[in-house]
Scaffold this active site. Sequence first.
Site, mmCIF file in Angstrom:
data_model
loop_
_atom_site.group_PDB
_atom_site.id
_atom_site.type_symbol
_atom_site.label_atom_id
_atom_site.label_comp_id
_atom_site.label_asym_id
_atom_site.label_seq_id
_atom_site.Cartn_x
_atom_site.Cartn_y
_atom_site.Cartn_z
ATOM 1 N N THR A 85 -48.854 -85.207 -42.234
ATOM 2 C CA THR A 85 -49.812 -85.848 -43.130
ATOM 3 C C THR A 85 -49.356 -85.755 -44.586
ATOM 4 O O THR A 85 -48.780 -84.756 -45.002
ATOM 5 C CB THR A 85 -51.212 -85.229 -42.980
ATOM 6 O OG1 THR A 85 -52.086 -85.787 -43.947
ATOM 7 C CG2 THR A 85 -51.178 -83.728 -43.182
ATOM 8 N N ARG A 86 -49.600 -86.848 -45.326
ATOM 9 C CA ARG A 86 -49.383 -86.874 -46.775
ATOM 10 C C ARG A 86 -50.628 -87.417 -47.468
ATOM 11 O O ARG A 86 -50.576 -87.795 -48.632
ATOM 12 C CB ARG A 86 -48.149 -87.714 -47.123
ATOM 13 C CG ARG A 86 -48.196 -89.150 -46.656
ATOM 14 C CD ARG A 86 -46.876 -89.880 -46.955
ATOM 15 N NE ARG A 86 -46.874 -91.248 -46.479
ATOM 16 C CZ ARG A 86 -47.304 -92.303 -47.171
ATOM 17 N NH1 ARG A 86 -47.768 -92.133 -48.390
ATOM 18 N NH2 ARG A 86 -47.259 -93.515 -46.664
ATOM 19 N N HIS A 99 -59.802 -86.979 -43.146
ATOM 20 C CA HIS A 99 -61.206 -87.337 -43.036
ATOM 21 C C HIS A 99 -61.696 -87.045 -41.623
ATOM 22 O O HIS A 99 -60.954 -86.543 -40.783
ATOM 23 C CB HIS A 99 -61.401 -88.798 -43.436
ATOM 24 C CG HIS A 99 -60.987 -89.094 -44.843
ATOM 25 N ND1 HIS A 99 -61.577 -88.479 -45.929
ATOM 26 C CD2 HIS A 99 -60.014 -89.902 -45.359
ATOM 27 C CE1 HIS A 99 -61.006 -88.897 -47.050
ATOM 28 N NE2 HIS A 99 -60.058 -89.758 -46.730
ATOM 29 N N HIS A 114 -59.582 -88.196 -38.629
ATOM 30 C CA HIS A 114 -58.373 -87.405 -38.365
ATOM 31 C C HIS A 114 -58.740 -86.095 -37.675
ATOM 32 O O HIS A 114 -58.041 -85.634 -36.768
ATOM 33 C CB HIS A 114 -57.631 -87.115 -39.667
ATOM 34 C CG HIS A 114 -57.329 -88.321 -40.484
ATOM 35 N ND1 HIS A 114 -58.054 -88.655 -41.599
ATOM 36 C CD2 HIS A 114 -56.390 -89.294 -40.342
ATOM 37 C CE1 HIS A 114 -57.572 -89.775 -42.121
ATOM 38 N NE2 HIS A 114 -56.577 -90.190 -41.379
ATOM 39 N N ARG A 130 -50.228 -95.122 -37.250
ATOM 40 C CA ARG A 130 -49.916 -96.529 -37.500
ATOM 41 C C ARG A 130 -49.088 -96.622 -38.788
ATOM 42 O O ARG A 130 -49.429 -96.027 -39.790
ATOM 43 C CB ARG A 130 -51.222 -97.316 -37.642
ATOM 44 C CG ARG A 130 -51.083 -98.816 -37.691
ATOM 45 C CD ARG A 130 -52.459 -99.458 -37.755
ATOM 46 N NE ARG A 130 -52.392 -100.903 -37.692
ATOM 47 C CZ ARG A 130 -52.192 -101.693 -38.731
ATOM 48 N NH1 ARG A 130 -52.050 -101.158 -39.935
ATOM 49 N NH2 ARG A 130 -52.140 -102.995 -38.594
ATOM 50 N N LEU A 172 -38.815 -111.676 -73.820
ATOM 51 C CA LEU A 172 -37.725 -111.788 -74.792
ATOM 52 C C LEU A 172 -38.147 -111.272 -76.170
ATOM 53 O O LEU A 172 -39.343 -111.214 -76.481
ATOM 54 C CB LEU A 172 -37.289 -113.242 -74.908
ATOM 55 C CG LEU A 172 -36.610 -113.874 -73.686
ATOM 56 C CD1 LEU A 172 -36.478 -115.382 -73.898
ATOM 57 C CD2 LEU A 172 -35.245 -113.246 -73.443
ATOM 58 N N LYS A 199 -44.851 -109.896 -77.731
ATOM 59 C CA LYS A 199 -45.311 -108.674 -77.078
ATOM 60 C C LYS A 199 -46.067 -107.772 -78.045
ATOM 61 O O LYS A 199 -47.204 -107.364 -77.782
ATOM 62 C CB LYS A 199 -44.118 -107.900 -76.491
ATOM 63 C CG LYS A 199 -43.322 -108.650 -75.452
ATOM 64 C CD LYS A 199 -42.186 -107.801 -74.892
ATOM 65 C CE LYS A 199 -41.188 -107.388 -75.959
ATOM 66 N NZ LYS A 199 -40.491 -108.534 -76.575
#
Length: 613
Positions: free
Chosen positions: A233-234, A238, A241, A328, A441, A446
Amino acid sequence: MLVFAVSSNSISQVELPVLEPRVTFGRSISLHVQATTSTVSPLIQPFGGRLIDLMVPAQELTEAREYASTLPSLQLSPRAVCDLEMLASGAFSPIDQFMGEADFRRVLAEMRLADGTLFPMPITLPIAADAGLRVGTDIALRDSMNDLLAIMTIDELYPWDPTDLSERVLGTHDSKHPLVHEMARWGRLNASGPIRMLQMPRHYDFQDLRRTPQETRELLAQTGRKNVVAFQTRNPLHRVHEELTKRAIDSVDGVLLLHPVVGMTKPGDVDHYTRVRTYKALAENYYDPDRIVLSLLPLAMRMAGPREALWHAIIRRNYGANHLIVGRDHAGPGNDSNGKPFYGPYDAQYLVKQYEDEIGVTMVPFSELLYLPDEDRYEETAKIPEGTRTATISGTQVREEFLGKGRLLPAWFTRPETAEILAEAYPPRHRQGLCIWLTGLSGSGKSTTAAVLSVLLLEAGRQVTELDGDVVRTHLSKGLGFSREDRDTNILRIGFVASEIVRHGGTVMCAAVSPYRETREAVRAMMDEDQFIEVFVDTPLSVCESRDVKGMYAKARRGEIKEFTGISDPYESPLNPEITLDTVACTPEENARRIMAELARRGFVRWDPARAS
């Protein structure tokens, strides 16, 4: 009920072997691996029959450290430090060093080591060609804090091609894949040779949960159960799980190895400090203490989908597991530049299933479960009668409808302890960090647009840090030229500073030409993708030239200025920017308000365009 076929050789009682001594190492010090005590264990053997242990015995440490102090040093990247720790502890058994060329080439082509052993992931130490390393010499390996970790003898230096590796291992050349764009900055030689580990990397967090494979095996063996179901798991866990893992261990009368990755995961993932706090709360309050072992894994993920899932299975066998829950899109990095997933949703499950007899680890598919509000329980979708009322919350809803709006997740979805920890770690969206990156450019508008936008953000209650490309060159990047390498260095420095501001909940606005697409993607990967807003200031070159009061474009056309973007150096337009501005048809204020409207739509500012105008 989940049903799993378990081969007898994967769960039978075995005797752990004594680790074999290693050969002479270095120019003046002998190397041998400390043997472990033989003991009877119900657990499956490590992959390859024994756990690698590269630690120098305590009685030799002083002499080894003195010798290391005389050697040239190589400072390792965070990824290489993770790999070194996994090698030294035996987590990558049967490999015991960064791969030599024969192993590397066959792993890429066939997912096997040179001797034919299945191993799907190349474990390498890339170095720059000008690093000064020579075959037949020893070097000291150090971390980013210059702490001495190991001595390595250079037996091989060989070239490698990141394009070839990307194609074979990751199945893509798309720089949207986090490892593809990371590899672009790796050295083009791989170094290999025997390693003597002097000390493991220092970790000051969750020290009671950081266990080697041998230590984890000892805890699992104490449960008396021969079946161990590992859960990679990362992300936070919940209720779904929790339900899945409990069903899995009940179905095989096993114990759960809750094994979260705390090394390197996908950029933008929930930090491991927050995740581990939630895992501890769940393990302590909602699992039978005799049926769970929580242990942390210092793995640097590759986000390689199917190959990575198979690699995870081999790693978990070394920690004592003979089952692995495969989810998944397991270890997938999300979507590519075209908005499509890099891997199929079940590709990882198919590959692990294909090799489960060879690796001795049974693949446990992550079955979809839904909550039944009328019965206050979870059930597999295949077993739910048509017409039954169900409830679910997607990951997007968790982020946007709950955490993003400061709402606690409901108790049927996640445990109260988890909901509170996540709420503490993730403030409402309008208080989260944000990077607005304006690219275009020189003379595109910007900085002018950014100046107006800064005022509007302040009006909306967001304090802003502005990082202008020219200003940064004066203060942070003085001395850099305009070669591609120097331009990249400048942009990556801006990106690093911006990512730190975002990480601490601030708003940063960066206005820089940033001409190269790959470099901009590298900056995006430094933070949660949702917190990076790329604004393409799309102004025609002819218009930019007409606005140039300093005459820079004219000088570039006369050849007086070399490597000038748009004239003698390319500008690579963004492929999928969050916002594209037209500065010919729209005024700076109109464009700034358009950006504000998009930020409001995403929840980053509380701003009503109608009232504000």
